[in-house]
Structures are given as structure tokens and as C-alpha cells.
Design a protein around this motif. Structure first.
Motif, PDB file in Angstrom:
ATOM      1  N   HIS A 153      64.573  12.817  31.325  1.00 19.32           N
ATOM      2  CA  HIS A 153      65.727  12.796  32.220  1.00 19.32           C
ATOM      3  C   HIS A 153      65.315  12.251  33.580  1.00 19.32           C
ATOM      4  O   HIS A 153      66.013  11.440  34.182  1.00 19.32           O
ATOM      5  CB  HIS A 153      66.268  14.222  32.429  1.00 19.32           C
ATOM      6  CG  HIS A 153      67.041  14.753  31.269  1.00 19.32           C
ATOM      7  ND1 HIS A 153      67.950  15.770  31.399  1.00 19.32           N
ATOM      8  CD2 HIS A 153      67.043  14.434  29.954  1.00 19.32           C
ATOM      9  CE1 HIS A 153      68.476  16.069  30.218  1.00 19.32           C
ATOM     10  NE2 HIS A 153      67.934  15.274  29.325  1.00 19.32           N
ATOM     11  N   PHE A 168      71.822  12.380  26.678  1.00 22.69           N
ATOM     12  CA  PHE A 168      70.875  13.347  27.218  1.00 22.69           C
ATOM     13  C   PHE A 168      70.783  14.519  26.243  1.00 22.69           C
ATOM     14  O   PHE A 168      71.800  15.099  25.869  1.00 22.69           O
ATOM     15  CB  PHE A 168      71.338  13.858  28.580  1.00 22.69           C
ATOM     16  CG  PHE A 168      71.284  12.826  29.664  1.00 22.69           C
ATOM     17  CD1 PHE A 168      70.117  12.635  30.397  1.00 22.69           C
ATOM     18  CD2 PHE A 168      72.393  12.035  29.943  1.00 22.69           C
ATOM     19  CE1 PHE A 168      70.067  11.678  31.398  1.00 22.69           C
ATOM     20  CE2 PHE A 168      72.351  11.079  30.941  1.00 22.69           C
ATOM     21  CZ  PHE A 168      71.179  10.894  31.676  1.00 22.69           C
ATOM     22  N   VAL A 218      65.986  11.560  26.989  1.00 29.03           N
ATOM     23  CA  VAL A 218      67.131  10.666  26.806  1.00 29.03           C
ATOM     24  C   VAL A 218      66.826   9.775  25.605  1.00 29.03           C
ATOM     25  O   VAL A 218      65.756   9.154  25.532  1.00 29.03           O
ATOM     26  CB  VAL A 218      67.379   9.784  28.053  1.00 29.03           C
ATOM     27  CG1 VAL A 218      68.637   8.941  27.858  1.00 29.03           C
ATOM     28  CG2 VAL A 218      67.500  10.643  29.302  1.00 29.03           C
TER      29      VAL A 218
END
Length: 470
Positions: free
Chosen positions: A40, A82, A88
Motif C-alpha cells: 500500500h 487493495f 496491492v
């Protein structure tokens, strides 16, 4: 009872023009495939830095890059998601597009999964307000069903009518109306000479119509409809199978149930966002049925399906559409140079492992006229034609290990023919001497997979697992 005068503005994420969407899709896919999976924390920096090269200098600012990352490639296109593990990942939709290069199919899948409410906008405000207002609809399925029954009844539906009677109608958006009563209201108003428009006091036309234009725009990018010059909206009869899949669910509630979540709770809003992102990033149940043919792209209102097919070369004689087109082109080109050489053009697409689809000859003045030319054909489908004059335009394609080896081995005698099927017809971009262009940096190659071969000398430990005896 259906009352079209009850209006409600239900927006989606604002996108770009059709041409920009067609051009940007390969760039989004390339960047996301390069950087994912990643954390992330790293995703924003990695995406923005990689995507800069596809924008003019004046647009390489954080706000614009953030919009491409979050609003368009993320929320609108569902190209990544996400995950709760802090990473991700690229979506199934992105993976499929990188494999088949079928852009209308990509947009079909988006249109099929589009619903109101959704998780595309701010959950605590926009999404929560739509839940409060009891919005619940699959807008594209409803639109296509309305166009289908209108066509049967011989009724003309305009872009403005779709906006007023459907996409901006509270009764439709709440799931309280059906396409038949909507058509009845449209016909009645047409007979009475009444033409409604969407208007919001103090707001410009761009505000009142933008969300309508965008939703219709994506149906057109999906190759399901055409908007004529006089703003009539008509179904593409060559996409009847896909349209039938959409219309089969027009009565159904949205597949993702937003109403299961208490959006007043911050923790549940977070859970909702993760679940929505993961849901939207997955392919729809009909994704494999959304394949686009070149004949479907060439739909013209005044031509029947059979006339459209007859106006094209036989696209099934040698299998793949792009290979057939290039094979016929090479036969004609070589025959124009020397009829005797035409029989040296061979279609070899079904021969596995050789690294090219067509064997031709140079057929140009000089000592190498009869030298063999090796051609690998890579086809893609999109609504609009690419513009070679755009210095920022980019495209991506996949090649196999055998194709890579053939390009290195045959060098100047090896070419990739990139075929673009669009609504204007077909365009072929010829890329000669792929190996040399890789060497001088005009082509970038990214390894997609690695095969790992190992033997007993590589094994550090063996852990036997025995079934426990009862």
C-alpha cells in the motif's frame, strides 16, 4: 407508478474521452502489471513515477497522476485492488486484457458490473447518501433492455431521452420502474410533441449532462451501442449475444449488496471498501462471453449483419482474424511484385513452436527480393484508431519464448505486424527488426514469467508428511 418528472443525479467517476480511454488503457495495464504486487505504502509512488511518461509535461503533476491512479484505473476500471494483507494486486480484468488485447470486451465487463450504489466514490458521503435514498439498479442492463424493446416497437430513443427517462430518473434508479412502462411514457410524450431535458437551476449544461454522457460513452466503448450524428442511440446487432446477457439480468438487484453494511460505522466502511474493491476487480460471470469480433466492430446502421460480413475477407478460413488479414495482404503485396513468388507466402499459425505465424518473402527491389520474411501477427480490438502522430501513445503485447528466439535469430528478416481492428476498419502497424529495436531501446521488453528447473542437488531439506493412523 412510474413518474419521470422525479429526477435524481446519479454520477459515476468522471473519465476521459473515448479516444483517451482507448489510448490510456494499454498504459494503465502496462504500469499496473509492472509494479504489482506491491505494498500500500509504495503503490502511489511507483504508479505515479511510472505513469509520468505517458502524459505531456504540463500534466505531470501530482493531482493529475493521482486522478489516473485512483479515479480512473482504480475506481472506474477496477484494474487493481487493495487487499487486507497490506498489498496491492492487479485485477483479473487487467490480466485478461493483457492476454487477449480485446478493449471492447474489457469495457463490456465494466459495464456489466456497473451498479448503483457502488464503492467508487466517497463512502461516508456519496455512497451513504445513495443508500439513504434507496438507490438500487444495474443501469446498463436497464438501458439495453429499453433499447431492445424500443427497437422491436420501432420507437426511436435519443441520448437526451435516455438521460431524462432512465439515467436521471429516481424511479428507475430505485428499481421501481421497468423498461416497458418507461417506453410507454416516452411514446406518449413523443405523440404529444413533448421533449424533456435535464436542467438544474444555476448549473451549466456540462454539469447536468456530464454523467449521462459518461455512462453512454462506456456502453459505446463496449461496442454495444452506437450514437448517431442526430443523437439517436441504437443497438449494435452484431453484439446480440452480449446484449442478451445484459438484458437477462435487467430485473435483478445489484450483485454487490451495499445495504448489508452499516456505513455509519467507520470500521465497517473500511471493510466495505476492501470488499467492494475485490469484488469489482474480479471478472463478471460472463466475461468469457464478451469476446469482440472485427465484424461486430464494423457495424454500420444501414448495413445488415450479412452485408457487413460479406464486405470483409473470410475471417475464419485460416483461423485468427489478424493472421488472415495479414496473410491476404502479404499474398497481394508479393503477387504485385512478382506473381511467381506469391505461392511462397505461407500461413503457419497452427504450426506450434516456430515463433511466427506467416512466412513470406521480402519482395522488394534488390538482391534480397526472394529472401524469407518471418511475420508474427498480434491483434487487438478497440473502438477508435490509434494516432501515430501522438508522441505519448503506447501499446503493449505479449510474445512467447519461441517468438522471442525467432526475433533474435532472424533479426532484420523478422517483423511483428500489430493489427488494430476498430470501427473504422483495420490498421496494421509493421515493426521490422524487433531485435535491433530492443537493443537500441525503442522497444522495452519485460519478463512476464520465469521457469524454475531444479534437481536433487538443489533440495536443502525433505519433510515427509505421513497420514496419521486412526
Amino acid at each position: 407508478m412510474y413518474d419521470p418528472s422525479k429526477q435524481y443525479r446519479c454520477t459515476i467517476i468522471r473519465g476521459k474521452s473515448q479516444k483517451e480511454m482507448d489510448d490510456l488503457l494499454p498504459a494503465y495495464a502496462k504500469v499496473i502489471d509492472e509494479i504489482c504486487p506491491c505494498s500500500h505504502q509504495d503503490f502511489e509512488t511507483l504508479f505515479n513515477e511510472a505513469f509520468k511518461r505517458y502524459l505531456p509535461e504540463s500534466e505531470r503533476i501530482k493531482k493529475t497522476l493521482d486522478n489516473h491512479r485512483t479515479e480512473i484505473s482504480g475506481k472506474l476500471f477496477g484494474m487493481y485492488y487493495f487487499a487486507e494483507d497490506g498489498m496491492v494486486y492487479e485485477s483479473e480484468r487487467t490480466q485478461k486484457y493483457l492476454e487477449d488485447n480485446d478493449q471492447p470486451a474489457f469495457f463490456k465487463d465494466i459495464c456489466f458490473k456497473m451498479q448503483f450504489p457502488n464503492g467508487m466514490q466517497k463512502v461516508s458521503t456519496t455512497v451513504a447518501k445513495r443508500v439513504e435514498d434507496e438507490i438500487s439498479v444495474r443501469p446498463n442492463a436497464f438501458v439495453l433492455k429499453l433499447l431492445q424493446i424500443a427497437q422491436t416497437a420501432g420507437v426511436t430513443i435519443t441520448k437526451k431521452a435516455l438521460g431524462y427517462y432512465v439515467l436521471n430518473s429516481l424511479d428507475v434508479l430505485q428499481g421501481h420502474a421497468n423498461p416497458y412502462e418507461v417506453l410507454e411514457a416516452i411514446v406518449k410524450d413523443q405523440k404529444d410533441g413533448i421533449e424533456h431535458d435535464i436542467s438544474v437551476p444555476g448549473k451549466a449544461s456540462s454539469y447536468t449532462h456530464q454523467h449521462i454522457n459518461e455512462q453512454i460513452n462506456y456502453l459505446e466503448l463496449a461496442n454495444l451501442i452506437r450514437v448517431t450524428e442526430d443523437k439517436r442511440v441504437i443497438l449494435n446487432p452484431n453484439e446480440s449475444e452480449a446484449i442478451s446477457l445484459f438484458t437477462s439480468v435487467y430485473k435483478d438487484k445489484p450483485e454487490f449488496d451495499v445495504y448489508e453494511y452499516d456505513l455509519g460505522n467507520a470500521e465497517i466502511r473500511k471493510e466495505f471498501q476492501f470488499k467492494w474493491d475485490a469484488y469489482y476487480a474480479r471478472l463478471s460471470q460472463y466475461a468469457q462471453n464478451f469476446k469482440t469480433s472485427s465484424v461486430a466492430l464494423l457495424f454500420e446502421e444501414k448495413k445488415s449483419i450479412e452485408e457487413t460480413k460479406k464486405s470483409r475477407v473470410n475471417l475464419t478460413e485460416f483461423g485468427d482474424e489478424g493472421e488472415t488479414l495479414v496473410y491476404n495482404y502479404e499474398k497481394s503485396r508479393v503477387a504485385a511484385y512478382n506473381t511467381r513468388l506469391a505461392n511462397k507466402v505461407l500461413s503457419l499459425g497452427k504450426t506450434r513452436g516456430i515463433g511466427y505465424d506467416i512466412q513470406s518473402v521480402i519482395a522488394e527491389p534488390g538482391d534480397e527480393a526472394e529472401f524469407v520474411k518471418y511475420i508474427e501477427v498480434k491483434s487487438t480490438k478497440r473502438l477508435t484508431s490509434p494516432d501515430l502522430s501522438d508522441p505519448l501513445w503506447v501499446d503493449s503485447l505479449n510474445i512467447t519464448r519461441n517468438e522471442w528466439i525467432a526475433a533474435q535469430q532472424h533479426k532484420e528478416y523478422y517483423a511483428i505486424y500489430r493489427v488494430f481492428f476498430t470501427r473504422e476498419g483495420a490498421t496494421v502497424f509493421v515493426i521490422n527488426n524487433v531485435a535491433e529495436k530492443i537493443k537500441d531501446g525503442r522497444i522495452q521488453v519485460t519478463p512476464m514469467t520465469y521457469r524454475v528447473d531444479f534437481s536433487n542437488s538443489s533440495v536443502d531439506k525433505e519433510i515427509p508428511i505421513r497420514n496419521e493412523e486412526s
